[in-house]
Design a protein around this motif. Structure first.
Motif, PDB file in Angstrom:
ATOM      1  N   GLY A  46      45.915  -7.125 -71.523  1.00  0.00           N
ATOM      2  CA  GLY A  46      45.500  -6.295 -72.565  1.00  0.00           C
ATOM      3  C   GLY A  46      44.951  -6.497 -73.763  1.00  0.00           C
ATOM      4  N   PHE A  47      44.401  -7.488 -73.929  1.00  0.00           N
ATOM      5  CA  PHE A  47      43.546  -8.039 -75.214  1.00  0.00           C
ATOM      6  C   PHE A  47      42.042  -8.234 -74.998  1.00  0.00           C
ATOM      7  CE2 PHE A  47      47.774  -9.767 -75.649  1.00  0.00           C
ATOM      8  CZ  PHE A  47      48.162  -9.519 -76.734  1.00  0.00           C
ATOM      9  N   GLN A  48      41.439  -7.794 -76.112  1.00  0.00           N
ATOM     10  CA  GLN A  48      40.099  -8.150 -76.326  1.00  0.00           C
ATOM     11  C   GLN A  48      39.909  -9.409 -77.138  1.00  0.00           C
ATOM     12  OE1 GLN A  48      38.232  -4.887 -78.186  1.00  0.00           O
ATOM     13  NE2 GLN A  48      39.081  -5.173 -79.936  1.00  0.00           N
ATOM     14  N   MET A  49      38.847 -10.507 -76.921  1.00  0.00           N
ATOM     15  CA  MET A  49      38.982 -11.649 -77.465  1.00  0.00           C
ATOM     16  C   MET A  49      37.704 -11.842 -78.156  1.00  0.00           C
ATOM     17  SD  MET A  49      38.830 -15.295 -75.818  1.00  0.00           S
ATOM     18  CE  MET A  49      37.411 -15.924 -75.707  1.00  0.00           C
ATOM     19  N   GLU A  50      37.758 -12.186 -79.463  1.00  0.00           N
ATOM     20  CA  GLU A  50      36.593 -12.527 -80.198  1.00  0.00           C
ATOM     21  C   GLU A  50      36.551 -14.120 -80.284  1.00  0.00           C
ATOM     22  OE1 GLU A  50      34.765 -12.273 -84.818  1.00  0.00           O
ATOM     23  OE2 GLU A  50      36.852 -11.435 -84.548  1.00  0.00           O
ATOM     24  N   CYS A  51      35.327 -14.718 -79.990  1.00  0.00           N
ATOM     25  CA  CYS A  51      35.286 -16.139 -79.684  1.00  0.00           C
ATOM     26  C   CYS A  51      34.467 -16.763 -80.920  1.00  0.00           C
ATOM     27  CB  CYS A  51      34.665 -16.443 -78.555  1.00  0.00           C
ATOM     28  SG  CYS A  51      34.321 -18.527 -78.387  1.00  0.00           S
ATOM     29  N   VAL A  52      35.013 -17.563 -81.993  1.00  0.00           N
ATOM     30  CA  VAL A  52      34.335 -18.147 -83.018  1.00  0.00           C
ATOM     31  C   VAL A  52      34.627 -19.733 -82.982  1.00  0.00           C
ATOM     32  CG1 VAL A  52      34.506 -18.072 -85.544  1.00  0.00           C
ATOM     33  CG2 VAL A  52      35.520 -16.104 -84.324  1.00  0.00           C
ATOM     34  N   LYS A  53      33.201 -20.281 -83.204  1.00  0.00           N
ATOM     35  CA  LYS A  53      33.237 -21.591 -83.358  1.00  0.00           C
ATOM     36  C   LYS A  53      33.934 -22.252 -84.323  1.00  0.00           C
ATOM     37  CE  LYS A  53      29.981 -25.429 -83.420  1.00  0.00           C
ATOM     38  NZ  LYS A  53      28.515 -25.938 -83.403  1.00  0.00           N
ATOM     39  N   SER A  54      34.624 -23.293 -84.166  1.00  0.00           N
ATOM     40  CA  SER A  54      35.363 -24.051 -85.047  1.00  0.00           C
ATOM     41  C   SER A  54      34.717 -24.552 -86.233  1.00  0.00           C
ATOM     42  CB  SER A  54      36.313 -25.230 -84.621  1.00  0.00           C
ATOM     43  OG  SER A  54      36.804 -26.133 -85.451  1.00  0.00           O
ATOM     44  N   MET A  55      34.820 -24.474 -87.614  1.00  0.00           N
ATOM     45  CA  MET A  55      34.100 -24.996 -88.550  1.00  0.00           C
ATOM     46  C   MET A  55      34.079 -26.414 -88.632  1.00  0.00           C
ATOM     47  SD  MET A  55      34.223 -23.752 -92.523  1.00  0.00           S
ATOM     48  CE  MET A  55      34.066 -22.444 -92.153  1.00  0.00           C
ATOM     49  N   TYR A  56      35.148 -27.169 -88.425  1.00  0.00           N
ATOM     50  CA  TYR A  56      35.226 -28.853 -88.480  1.00  0.00           C
ATOM     51  C   TYR A  56      35.806 -29.333 -87.499  1.00  0.00           C
ATOM     52  CZ  TYR A  56      36.193 -26.851 -93.221  1.00  0.00           C
ATOM     53  OH  TYR A  56      36.177 -26.238 -94.501  1.00  0.00           O
ATOM     54  N   TYR A  57      35.368 -28.853 -86.250  1.00  0.00           N
ATOM     55  CA  TYR A  57      35.311 -29.734 -85.052  1.00  0.00           C
ATOM     56  C   TYR A  57      34.424 -29.128 -84.173  1.00  0.00           C
ATOM     57  CZ  TYR A  57      40.022 -30.810 -86.756  1.00  0.00           C
ATOM     58  OH  TYR A  57      41.237 -31.210 -87.667  1.00  0.00           O
ATOM     59  N   GLU A  58      33.318 -29.816 -83.984  1.00  0.00           N
ATOM     60  CA  GLU A  58      32.019 -29.413 -83.064  1.00  0.00           C
ATOM     61  C   GLU A  58      32.471 -28.912 -81.906  1.00  0.00           C
ATOM     62  OE1 GLU A  58      31.086 -32.705 -85.958  1.00  0.00           O
ATOM     63  OE2 GLU A  58      32.633 -32.477 -84.578  1.00  0.00           O
ATOM     64  N   TYR A  59      33.250 -29.337 -81.186  1.00  0.00           N
ATOM     65  CA  TYR A  59      33.574 -29.113 -79.784  1.00  0.00           C
ATOM     66  C   TYR A  59      34.674 -28.379 -79.672  1.00  0.00           C
ATOM     67  CZ  TYR A  59      37.214 -32.636 -80.512  1.00  0.00           C
ATOM     68  OH  TYR A  59      38.224 -33.454 -81.191  1.00  0.00           O
ATOM     69  N   ARG A  60      35.250 -27.667 -80.422  1.00  0.00           N
ATOM     70  CA  ARG A  60      36.410 -26.496 -80.421  1.00  0.00           C
ATOM     71  C   ARG A  60      35.832 -25.262 -80.845  1.00  0.00           C
ATOM     72  NH1 ARG A  60      41.380 -29.052 -80.102  1.00  0.00           N
ATOM     73  NH2 ARG A  60      41.430 -31.359 -80.272  1.00  0.00           N
ATOM     74  N   TYR A  61      36.641 -24.191 -80.433  1.00  0.00           N
ATOM     75  CA  TYR A  61      36.655 -22.770 -80.900  1.00  0.00           C
ATOM     76  C   TYR A  61      37.659 -22.155 -81.053  1.00  0.00           C
ATOM     77  CZ  TYR A  61      37.571 -21.385 -75.748  1.00  0.00           C
ATOM     78  OH  TYR A  61      38.259 -21.325 -74.481  1.00  0.00           O
ATOM     79  N   HIS A  62      37.604 -21.111 -81.665  1.00  0.00           N
ATOM     80  CA  HIS A  62      38.829 -20.021 -81.987  1.00  0.00           C
ATOM     81  C   HIS A  62      38.899 -18.858 -80.920  1.00  0.00           C
ATOM     82  CE1 HIS A  62      39.086 -22.958 -85.167  1.00  0.00           C
ATOM     83  NE2 HIS A  62      38.449 -22.102 -85.898  1.00  0.00           N
ATOM     84  N   ALA A  63      39.948 -18.489 -80.628  1.00  0.00           N
ATOM     85  CA  ALA A  63      40.130 -17.231 -79.634  1.00  0.00           C
ATOM     86  C   ALA A  63      40.950 -16.237 -80.520  1.00  0.00           C
ATOM     87  CB  ALA A  63      40.548 -17.495 -78.293  1.00  0.00           C
ATOM     88  N   ILE A  64      40.323 -15.128 -80.992  1.00  0.00           N
ATOM     89  CA  ILE A  64      41.046 -14.203 -81.850  1.00  0.00           C
ATOM     90  C   ILE A  64      41.164 -12.879 -80.806  1.00  0.00           C
ATOM     91  CG2 ILE A  64      41.106 -12.763 -83.943  1.00  0.00           C
ATOM     92  CD1 ILE A  64      39.197 -14.709 -84.896  1.00  0.00           C
ATOM     93  N   LEU A  65      42.461 -12.789 -80.484  1.00  0.00           N
ATOM     94  CA  LEU A  65      43.023 -11.731 -79.468  1.00  0.00           C
ATOM     95  C   LEU A  65      43.458 -10.358 -80.170  1.00  0.00           C
ATOM     96  CD1 LEU A  65      42.559 -14.189 -77.850  1.00  0.00           C
ATOM     97  CD2 LEU A  65      44.836 -13.706 -76.536  1.00  0.00           C
ATOM     98  N   SER A  66      42.915  -9.451 -80.000  1.00  0.00           N
ATOM     99  CA  SER A  66      43.631  -8.069 -80.322  1.00  0.00           C
ATOM    100  C   SER A  66      43.746  -7.135 -79.096  1.00  0.00           C
ATOM    101  CB  SER A  66      42.454  -7.448 -81.367  1.00  0.00           C
ATOM    102  OG  SER A  66      41.965  -8.469 -82.164  1.00  0.00           O
ATOM    103  N   LYS A  67      44.773  -6.113 -79.163  1.00  0.00           N
ATOM    104  CA  LYS A  67      45.312  -5.548 -78.468  1.00  0.00           C
ATOM    105  C   LYS A  67      43.853  -4.333 -78.008  1.00  0.00           C
ATOM    106  CE  LYS A  67      49.300  -6.120 -76.532  1.00  0.00           C
ATOM    107  NZ  LYS A  67      49.592  -5.974 -75.083  1.00  0.00           N
ATOM    108  N   ILE A  68      43.738  -4.105 -76.848  1.00  0.00           N
ATOM    109  CA  ILE A  68      42.700  -3.326 -76.356  1.00  0.00           C
ATOM    110  C   ILE A  68      43.340  -1.828 -76.660  1.00  0.00           C
ATOM    111  CG2 ILE A  68      41.426  -2.336 -74.562  1.00  0.00           C
ATOM    112  CD1 ILE A  68      41.304  -4.869 -73.215  1.00  0.00           C
ATOM    113  N   ALA A  69      42.386  -0.890 -77.523  1.00  0.00           N
ATOM    114  CA  ALA A  69      43.015   0.614 -77.989  1.00  0.00           C
ATOM    115  C   ALA A  69      43.094   1.278 -76.586  1.00  0.00           C
ATOM    116  CB  ALA A  69      41.886   0.933 -78.955  1.00  0.00           C
TER     117      ALA A  69
END
Length: 239
Positions: free
Chosen positions: A216-239
């Motif tokens: 039940g989430f939508q994901m925004e994928c953001v590249k990590s600023m300090y680790y070249e091979y990592r990313y962040h997953a920001i999960l928000s509830k689908i409206a």
């Protein structure tokens, strides 16, 4: 009739049982402050925070002043002891620490959160564990709350990083040397009954996005600023 020798099962909990520092690129206060500020930007507010896998509290102590109530949890007693020392030194009174893993943490909570975060934690989850974590975490989110999973290892970028692709002095012939060293390390890890790479597992953004959507989430994928091979997953509830 001879018996087959059984190798003991590797345990991340046992591996981290005596560790006292998180896996940050640099341990200087200047770097940790910058890293924490990046993550606070993506957390983007809220009043209550669960920092799952808070480790030794290097980032946790930067989160605490920004929230009314913070819970930090980890399955390493030695790590939590280090986090507790930092909290007492700063005299913070709005944070509690809980010794728990991804299965037991939910029974220890008595409130819901605006933000649930985990940094460099997903790499120690199988896809099944990650799905369970997101499902359970969703039950402890306030309305409009978010789950923010920081520094997930991107499998494609990680292997580029391993061969030195992001290095300023990258040389193509190094690929073969690094590949050979990598193979030797994996063989030694197998003989010692350790994971092929002690850094843990990698999960593609596509996989994490599918798991998020199923729950039940939508994901925004953001590249990590300090680790070249990592990313962040920001999960928000689908409206």
């Amino acid at each position: 009739m001879g018996s087959v020798l059984k190798r003991s099962e590797f345990s991340w909990e046992e591996y981290f049982s005596d560790k006292k520092k998180g896996g940050h690129r640099f341990s200087t206060e200047e770097f940790l402050t910058k890293e924490a500020n990046e993550k606070l930007f993506h957390l983007n507010g809220g009043k209550t925070l669960l920092d799952f896998g808070c480790g030794a509290g290097e980032l946790l102590i930067h989160y605490v002043p920004k929230y009314e109530k913070v819970i930090g949890s980890d399955f390493s007693r030695s790590m939590l002891f280090e986090a507790e020392k930092k909290i007492l030194e700063q005299k913070y009174g709005n944070v509690d620490l809980i010794l728990a893993d991804d299965k037991t943490i939910w029974d220890e909570l008595n409130l819901k959160f605006d933000r649930i975060t985990a940094t460099e934690v997903v790499q120690y989850f199988t896809p099944e564990q990650l799905e369970d974590f997101i499902h359970n975490a969703s039950e402890y989110l306030n309305k409009d709350g978010k789950i923010v999973l920081f520094d997930i290892i991107d499998p494609k970028l990680y292997y580029l990083w391993k061969i030195g692709w992001f290095s300023h002095n990258f040389m193509s012939w190094n690929i073969f040397v690094r590949a050979y060293v990598g193979c030797v390390r994996r063989i030694l890890a197998f003989l010692r009954n350790q994971p092929g790479d002690i850094i843990g597992n990698s999960h593609s953004p596509h996989l994490v996005g599918k798991i998020a959507h199923r729950n039940g989430f939508q994901m925004e994928c953001v590249k990590s600023m300090y680790y070249e091979y990592r990313y962040h997953a920001i999960l928000s509830k689908i409206a």
